[in-house]
Design a protein around this motif. Structure first.
Motif, PDB file in Angstrom:
ATOM      1  N   ARG A 131       0.847  -1.249   0.160  1.00  0.00           N
ATOM      2  CA  ARG A 131       0.178  -0.047  -0.001  1.00  0.00           C
ATOM      3  C   ARG A 131       0.948   1.282   0.052  1.00  0.00           C
ATOM      4  O   ARG A 131       0.525   2.302  -0.494  1.00  0.00           O
ATOM      5  N   THR A 132       2.145   1.218   0.603  1.00  0.00           N
ATOM      6  CA  THR A 132       2.908   2.392   0.672  1.00  0.00           C
ATOM      7  C   THR A 132       3.684   2.655  -0.530  1.00  0.00           C
ATOM      8  O   THR A 132       4.060   3.743  -0.828  1.00  0.00           O
ATOM      9  N   LYS A 135       1.652   5.564  -4.169  1.00  0.00           N
ATOM     10  CA  LYS A 135       1.735   6.925  -4.532  1.00  0.00           C
ATOM     11  C   LYS A 135       3.087   7.120  -5.115  1.00  0.00           C
ATOM     12  O   LYS A 135       3.009   7.617  -6.085  1.00  0.00           O
ATOM     13  N   GLU A 138       2.987   5.636  -8.662  1.00  0.00           N
ATOM     14  CA  GLU A 138       2.109   6.138  -9.736  1.00  0.00           C
ATOM     15  C   GLU A 138       3.024   7.172 -10.527  1.00  0.00           C
ATOM     16  O   GLU A 138       2.791   7.287 -11.711  1.00  0.00           O
ATOM     17  N   LYS A 139       3.792   7.902  -9.599  1.00  0.00           N
ATOM     18  CA  LYS A 139       4.420   8.974 -10.518  1.00  0.00           C
ATOM     19  C   LYS A 139       5.619   8.287 -11.363  1.00  0.00           C
ATOM     20  O   LYS A 139       5.772   8.703 -12.398  1.00  0.00           O
ATOM     21  N   SER A 150       0.713   1.908 -10.759  1.00  0.00           N
ATOM     22  CA  SER A 150       1.868   2.230 -10.115  1.00  0.00           C
ATOM     23  C   SER A 150       2.786   0.911 -10.366  1.00  0.00           C
ATOM     24  O   SER A 150       2.428  -0.169 -10.426  1.00  0.00           O
ATOM     25  N   SER A 206      -5.029  -1.117  -9.688  1.00  0.00           N
ATOM     26  CA  SER A 206      -3.962  -0.315 -10.081  1.00  0.00           C
ATOM     27  C   SER A 206      -2.842  -1.250 -10.940  1.00  0.00           C
ATOM     28  O   SER A 206      -2.480  -0.603 -11.713  1.00  0.00           O
TER      29      SER A 206
END
Length: 288
Positions: A131-132, A135, A138-139, A150, A206
């Motif tokens: 989960r960490t 973010k 994704e970048k 991601s 995702s």
């Protein structure tokens, strides 16, 4: 101070506390290999010497199996970090490869026996870790590959390929979807639909989105993963079996729960299109 407190408790109290902590998990599984074959009461070191000489020792194999479970119990519990390369088990202050999290195969290997040996609680740190990664991943997925979803990272959130030009180990964009297969495995064993709806679905979705966007639509109308490689093997090529296997798995895991099976089968096969994947996952997880 914690060491002084441990000394004050005494060895017997510490041993009992440790046993009570892990036994509830450890004792769920018994393994007996050829129980009619008796083996002598030998120390482990002697057993290993004999085994290397070709002498069968079924108890040593049972011990090895349970030792692996014990290590996972002792290094991956809810609320803590997941098991890494050597974890607390290596014999140095700074272990090999900085005791990192290598998502190209190593962390997956740590957790292959988790659910299948009745240690589903030990999977939770891995899921929290995944989960960490979302973010920062994704970048990098967007910057490097122009993709949704991601890709995976290490524990510090580093998602870009490392500085090494050796892509046989340094390049593995499918590590994220591969990790996501563990999320489905956790659900598959626990049948925790609340977990799947609230946590697992978005993570699997995702990864599926990234896999869709990563595939190359070839001039002949088929899709392949390019560039791709097999972890720790190489070379860089198109359509590595490992990558295609992960892509296939991340697409089809949710279909095992899908109600509209005929619709999914028809649309996924229709022209080898990837468009229905989001519906496939949603229909499997949300039941619509």
């Amino acid at each position: 101070q914690w060491l002084a407190n441990a000394v004050a408790k005494g060895y017997s109290a510490l041993l009992n506390e440790h046993y009570q902590d892990y036994a509830a998990l450890f004792n769920r599984v018994k393994l007996n290999l050829n129980p009619t074959v008796k083996t002598g009461n030998l120390p482990t070191g002697q057993r290993l010497k004999n085994y290397r000489k070709g002498q069968p020792d079924y108890y040593l194999e049972e011990l090895y199996f349970q030792f692996g479970r014990y290590l996972l119990i002792a290094s991956s519990r809810p609320g803590n970090m997941p098991a890494n390369l050597q974890g607390i088990w290596h014999n140095n202050v700074d272990g090999p490869w900085r005791v990192d999290y290598h998502n190209n195969i190593n962390i997956q290997m740590n957790y292959w026996p988790a659910c299948s040996t009745n240690l589903e609680e030990c999977m939770l740190p891995l899921i929290d870790f995944i989960r960490t990664l979302v973010k920062p991943g994704e970048k990098t997925a967007q910057s490097y590959f122009g993709a949704r979803g991601s890709i995976s990272a290490n524990i510090f959130g580093f998602t870009a390929p490392l500085e090494s030009q050796d892509m046989s180990w340094n390049f593995n964009p499918m590590a994220g979807p591969w990790l996501a297969t563990h999320i489905w495995e956790y659900y598959d064993y626990t049948r925790d639909l609340k977990f799947l709806k609230e946590t697992g679905y978005e993570l699997i979705k995702s990864s599926a989105n990234f896999a869709v966007d990563y595939l190359w639509h070839k001039p002949d109308g088929t899709y392949t993963a390019a560039p791709s490689t097999s972890p720790e093997h190489g070379p860089i090529d198109q359509g590595a079996t490992f990558v295609h296997a992960v892509v296939r798995e991340i697409y089809w895991m949710p279909s095992r729960r899908a109600r509209n099976w005929e619709w999914i089968r028809k649309n996924v096969r229709n022209g080898n299109r990837c468009l229905p994947i989001s519906f496939l996952i949603r229909s499997a997880v949300m039941g619509n």
